[in-house]
Motif scaffolding. Structure first.
Motif, mmCIF file in Angstrom:
data_model
loop_
_atom_site.group_PDB
_atom_site.id
_atom_site.type_symbol
_atom_site.label_atom_id
_atom_site.label_comp_id
_atom_site.label_asym_id
_atom_site.label_seq_id
_atom_site.Cartn_x
_atom_site.Cartn_y
_atom_site.Cartn_z
ATOM 1 N N ILE B 85 9.513 5.772 -8.323
ATOM 2 C CA ILE B 85 9.502 5.687 -6.882
ATOM 3 C C ILE B 85 11.002 5.706 -6.354
ATOM 4 O O ILE B 85 11.803 4.934 -7.180
ATOM 5 C CB ILE B 85 9.179 4.072 -6.330
ATOM 6 C CG1 ILE B 85 7.740 3.680 -7.003
ATOM 7 C CG2 ILE B 85 9.257 3.678 -5.081
ATOM 8 C CD1 ILE B 85 6.752 4.449 -6.118
ATOM 9 N N GLU B 88 13.851 6.851 -0.814
ATOM 10 C CA GLU B 88 13.232 7.379 0.392
ATOM 11 C C GLU B 88 11.561 6.928 0.366
ATOM 12 O O GLU B 88 11.108 6.956 1.608
ATOM 13 C CB GLU B 88 13.346 8.889 0.588
ATOM 14 C CG GLU B 88 12.699 9.612 -0.736
ATOM 15 C CD GLU B 88 12.745 10.926 -0.301
ATOM 16 O OE1 GLU B 88 13.475 11.623 0.566
ATOM 17 O OE2 GLU B 88 12.571 11.746 -1.598
ATOM 18 N N MET B 89 11.013 6.682 -0.811
ATOM 19 C CA MET B 89 9.699 6.395 -0.447
ATOM 20 C C MET B 89 9.440 4.795 -0.042
ATOM 21 O O MET B 89 8.274 4.560 0.200
ATOM 22 C CB MET B 89 9.284 6.503 -2.072
ATOM 23 C CG MET B 89 8.884 7.919 -2.636
ATOM 24 S SD MET B 89 7.881 7.995 -4.187
ATOM 25 C CE MET B 89 8.490 9.512 -4.813
ATOM 26 N N LYS B 90 10.378 4.035 -0.157
ATOM 27 C CA LYS B 90 10.574 2.697 0.331
ATOM 28 C C LYS B 90 10.302 2.783 1.689
ATOM 29 O O LYS B 90 10.320 1.495 2.090
ATOM 30 C CB LYS B 90 11.328 1.842 -0.436
ATOM 31 C CG LYS B 90 11.126 1.726 -1.892
ATOM 32 C CD LYS B 90 11.737 0.675 -2.556
ATOM 33 C CE LYS B 90 12.026 0.846 -4.087
ATOM 34 N NZ LYS B 90 13.123 0.102 -4.652
ATOM 35 N N GLU B 92 9.845 2.175 5.498
ATOM 36 C CA GLU B 92 8.499 1.873 6.410
ATOM 37 C C GLU B 92 8.831 2.531 7.701
ATOM 38 O O GLU B 92 9.808 2.373 8.375
ATOM 39 C CB GLU B 92 8.487 0.282 6.156
ATOM 40 C CG GLU B 92 8.038 -0.439 4.877
ATOM 41 C CD GLU B 92 6.752 -0.287 4.418
ATOM 42 O OE1 GLU B 92 6.502 -0.459 3.303
ATOM 43 O OE2 GLU B 92 5.983 -0.500 5.394
ATOM 44 N N PRO B 93 7.657 2.658 8.194
ATOM 45 C CA PRO B 93 7.595 3.247 9.611
ATOM 46 C C PRO B 93 7.758 1.860 10.776
ATOM 47 O O PRO B 93 7.653 0.708 10.270
ATOM 48 C CB PRO B 93 6.173 3.853 10.047
ATOM 49 C CG PRO B 93 5.343 3.173 9.054
ATOM 50 C CD PRO B 93 5.936 2.741 7.858
#
Lengths: 490, 480
Positions: B85, B88-90, B92-93
């Motif tokens: 992970i 950038e994968m973390k 949140e919108p």
């Protein structure tokens, strides 16, 4: 498992053969008539959308009994429904609606906990959320489609199922089709049960991984397949597989059987493969507190890598979810196409699931959830045992709310369906291609909204129609009080 | 004993002499005197030739023993289910706290919302909300079954007839989710061996449908009619036995990956010349293009019968969810049994179907909302024409206004990071909500990434000026 007696197999094959022969004869005459009539100029040079044999089954077999399927209703899919009457002027080729309805007992909808119609706790909350968030977000989850309702739902689902995190989507079918390609790709292997649902088959095909099938609900065959595949590796190159996922369902909707989860999980742990459990029909419907097959069979949710489910059946809403570890969910939120490209779940539907889960957990301040769960268990077991006593061949395990009754013969399908409708009971009959050709069946889905009187009426009607159609394949069990009176005399 | 053996040997020798003295042995063939030994030599040559024609000897394959299989299973190490992970994968919108209308609330602050495809401003419309509420009270939320098993509610049938009447086609079919419409329709009509010509900029739903259909897929350059014509020419020339093969062209009306509009009149001309069928995805043009919102065919003045299959998702202009497909009676009837997203999935919730009916009624009664949308798009175009570092890459009529970087950094990953910096700052500092295009790992589209603004008829002039000023300011700070 289904035991098909030889005589029944012979008569069923004969019936299908007769239908096939008549269908081919009609096709032959149709070809002659079409040859006389000239085809329109527009279609010259275009291949037909459906070649001759592709829709033979539709045209010649399905259209004859078309009125048994897709019956429209004019009310909520509750315990009693208003089925709209239809008529046909051209021998079932087209059906027209009338404005008359008949009130029928609903033994076909997936309404396991009775949340289908307006509910006293859920509906006011749903209407409030509709007024606040309106009926859609018009946006994908990753852009502007995540409201605080969606985050609340994901936390609640994760807590309910017993996993660290969850992610939700607007449709159960898309959940399977879009998640499986993300988790596994070319160079991986998917081993799926032979009777898995079409959405899983599509997801597996869309992923590009190799697919192998193991015999339905047979952990020893799964072990054999795993040993053989791991030893052989990828076809032709014999390189080791990158990863292997085994996909099973909680309750199989056409058999009513529970999955043999503890044995399958033991096999998977031994060989280091990942497990994917699809609980579309079992979440909320089985288990002491409604947490699904894991609770019923005593499996720790941490042992299953990915748990999937839908909200359509037990929660009376729409959509699907995936529950897994935090890292997997973060990765899915980063790259899953259904999260990045599909409109987010409609907010009133989200609120319906939140309220339904709160009722089941008892967090709404009443014990309606526990009552519903107890009622569906009682109803299913009562109905199944009564049907078996009457001599019907009923599939499925006890505690499962889905019970298929075997019909076998193609002529009995419309006979059973139409006669039941005439006596105001709405049943679902399933034939090829959803089931194997010879094993047509009628499928009953019990709900917590059915009262004892409803079930007794349903049993009476099914028994009468069963006698007329001749589907009581097993000997009738004598009622218990007769044997007791015999004992008293001696 | 010995004499018996001697007798046998003499008998055998006698036989050999007889053979050698046989008439064949004394024959003269072509002037060559055939002696007895020639027979032996001929036999030897025959045996050698026979051996040469046999396959070489392969030792038989021994299956693996149980112990060997056990060892292999022990050694095998699977890859983890997810890659490591990264930061950038973390991300949140942003979480909305109210309806996603032209103004929405994020983190307690009111922001101007350009991220919802609410083209006609129907989110929060009173009439639609009332019809939804009466539908919810009558039918509940879900429909609890697929269309074949008591999941067909009369509002579904009413919605299908209403949409067919609005579009001018004989019949239509309703799907329960926008993205599943196109990836169920394509495999229902295209099978192995068929040929599909498709634009390279189509979205993931179409790509998935093409993959599931197992047909031969040929891509042509994005929205380039010359490339389409040459591809069609090449395919028809090469395939002479094209009588039984079905051929399709798949295009989107307004591409969500670039904001371009497909030139339908050109496509119909090419389709009739080369005998292809057209599948058109009108998700973002239904309710937007044309004088009365009937989509691309009305805009170009093409009669609707010429387009074979039209699909659309209703999650955009109509402000509900689900999708529909419309066409001739044959096309629609075929899908009722062979489209997997229709047969094997629960049907659309009834309240969303009644919302769709009310939305179509509203659109038919108030075509002025389309002129409002068009003037908003024009205003936005004027305002965005002088942003430093960003250029507009979409069609002037498209409600998706697509901004590209004038000078790309070289990799789409770093482009996306730069654009995310811009959108984050615009949200935090100026309370304007815009989004960049995020691509999935599975997406095959290679068009450049950018910022998308979804214009709505509900935006006011101040909203549009606000987003232009904000973008101008932030782009100047970040890009130059």
């Amino acid at each position: 498992m289904v035991r098909l007696p030889y005589l029944t197999a012979l008569t069923t094959l004969f019936s299908y053969g007769l239908l096939f022969a008549f269908g081919q004869l009609r096709d032959f005459f149709r070809k002659i008539i079409d040859w006389f009539k000239s085809s329109s100029k527009d279609l010259k040079g275009y291949a037909p959308i459906c070649l001759g044999l592709e829709d033979f089954y539709t045209r010649r077999l399905y259209l004859r009994i078309q009125d048994c399927f897709s019956r429209p209703i004019a009310s909520a899919p509750d315990a009693w429904i208003d089925v709209v009457e239809r008529y046909s002027n051209d021998n079932n080729k087209t059906l027209h609606r009338t404005s008359n309805t008949t009130k029928c007992l609903n033994l076909g909808s997936y309404n396991y906990l009775g949340f289908a119609a307006a509910d006293e706790y859920c509906t006011p909350h749903v209407i409030d959320s509709l007024k606040k968030y309106s009926c859609s977000t018009c946006s994908v989850r990753v852009d502007g489609g995540t409201t605080d309702l969606h985050t609340e739902l994901e936390e609640l689902v994760a807590r309910f199922v017993g996993k660290p995190a969850a992610i939700t989507f607007g449709m159960g079918y898309v959940t399977n089709s879009a998640i499986i390609p993300v988790l596994i790709g070319k160079g991986g292997l998917i081993i799926s049960d032979s009777l898995n649902h079409n959405s899983i088959v599509n997801g597996a095909r869309g992923s590009g991984a190799a697919v192998r099938v193991f015999q339905h609900n047979n952990p020893s065959h799964l072990e054999d397949v795993l040993r053989e595949q791991i030893a052989e590796g990828q076809p032709r190159t014999h390189r080791p597989w990158k990863k292997i996922i085994v996909i099973v369902e909680g309750i199989y909707s056409m058999e009513g059987e529970l999955c043999q989860l503890p044995e399958i999980i033991a096999v998977c742990k031994k060989y280091k493969v990942y497990t994917y459990l699809d609980e579309a029909h079992s979440i909320g419907a089985v288990g002491k507190t409604g947490r699904g097959v894991c609770e019923l069979l005593g499996v720790d949710p941490a042992d299953v890598d990915i748990m999937m489910g839908t909200f359509t059946k037990s929660f009376g809403s729409c959509g699907g979810y995936i529950a897994a570890s935090k890292e997997i969910i973060q990765y899915l939120k980063y790259t899953c196409p259904a999260y990045l490209y599909a409109t987010s779940m409609s907010p009133p539907a989200v609120q319906q699931v939140i309220s339904a889960i709160k009722v089941i957990l008892g967090e709404d301040g009443s014990n309606r959830g526990a009552q519903k769960l107890a009622r569906i268990r009682e109803n299913s077991n009562f109905f199944r045992s009564e049907l078996q006593k009457m001599g019907f061949e009923v599939l499925g395990d006890s505690d499962s709310p889905v019970m298929p009754i075997m019909l076998y013969n193609p002529a009995k399908i419309p006979a059973f369906s139409r006669e039941c409708l005439r006596q105001n009971v709405a049943v679902v009959t399933v034939a090829f291609p959803a089931t194997p050709l010879l094993l047509a069946r009628a499928r009953i889905c019990i709900s917590a909204a059915h009262s004892r009187e409803d079930l007794i009426k349903g049993l009476e009607v099914i028994s009468k129609v069963g006698d007329l159609a001749g589907i009581k394949y097993f000997p009738v069990e004598p009622p218990k009080h007769e044997t007791q009176s015999h004992k008293k005399l001696e | 004993m010995a004499s018996a053996v001697m007798n046998m040997i003499t008998a055998a020798l006698d036989w050999v002499t007889v053979i050698f003295d046989a008439p064949l042995a004394r024959a003269v063939v072509f002037g060559v005197h055939i002696d007895g030994h020639l027979v032996v030599e001929v036999l030897l040559v025959a045996v050698i030739l026979f051996q040469l024609t046999r396959k070489s000897y392969k030792p038989p394959k021994k299956p693996l023993t149980e112990k060997e299989i056990d060892d292999l299973c022990e050694e095998w190490v699977p890859e983890p289910l997810h890659p490591p992970i990264t930061e950038e994968m973390k991300a949140e919108p942003p979480i909305l706290e109210s309806a996603a209308g032209p103004h929405t609330v994020i983190d307690g602050k009111e922001v101007v919302n350009f991220a919802s495809a609410n083209y006609l401003g129907l989110l929060g419309n009173e009439k639609i909300a009332d019809s939804c509420i009466s539908s919810l009270e009558k039918y509940g939320v879900g429909s609890c079954g697929p269309r074949g098993f008591y999941g067909t509610i009369d509002v579904h049938l009413d919605c299908e007839t209403r949409i067919a009447k609005f579009m001018g086609t004989p019949d239509s079919i309703l799907y329960s989710y926008g993205i599943s419409t196109i990836f169920s329709v394509i495999p229902a009509f295209c099978k192995k061996g068929d040929i599909i010509v498709v634009d390279e900029g189509v979205h993931w739903g179409v790509q998935n449908g093409l993959y599931l259909s197992r047909s031969t897929v040929v891509y042509f350059k994005h929205n380039d009619m010359a490339s389409l014509e040459s591809t069609l020419e090449k395919l028809t020339r090469e395939n002479k036995r094209a009588e039984k093969i079905r051929r399709y062209i798949v295009v989107e009306a307004i591409y969500q990956n670039s904001g371009q509009i497909a030139p339908l009149n050109e496509i119909v001309r090419l389709k009739e010349k080369y005998r292809f069928r057209v599948i058109l995805d009108e998700s973002h043009s239904f309710g937007v293009l044309g004088n009365s919102g009937r989509g691309l065919a009305e805009y170009y003045g093409v009669p609707i019968e010429k387009i074979d299959i039209i699909t659309a998702g209703m999650g955009n202009a109509l402000a509900t969810d689900g999708g529909f497909c419309t066409g001739s009676v044959r096309v629609v009837d075929h899908q009722r049994l062979s489209s997997s997203g229709y047969v094997f999935s629960a049907s659309l919730p009834p309240y969303l179907a009644s919302a769709a009916i009310s939305a179509v009624n509203y659109l038919e009664d108030n075509p002025s909302v389309l002129t409002q949308l068009r003037s908003n798009i024009d205003l936005l175009w004027k305002g965005l024409s002088d942003i430093p570092g960003l250029a507009i890459a979409s069609h002037p009529l498209s409600p998706i206004v697509y901004l590209k970087l004038k000078k790309s950094t070289g990799s789409s990953k770093s482009d996306l990071e730069l654009l995310n910096v811009i959108t984050d700052r615009v949200l935090k500092e100026d309370s304007v909500f815009i989004v960049s295009t995020k691509r999935s790992v599975l997406d095959k589209c290679r068009l450049p990434v950018g910022i998308r603004l979804f214009v709505s008829a509900g935006h006011s002039e101040t909203d549009i000026h606000k987003v232009c000023d904000s973008l101008r300011r932030v782009a100047a700070l970040v890009l130059v």
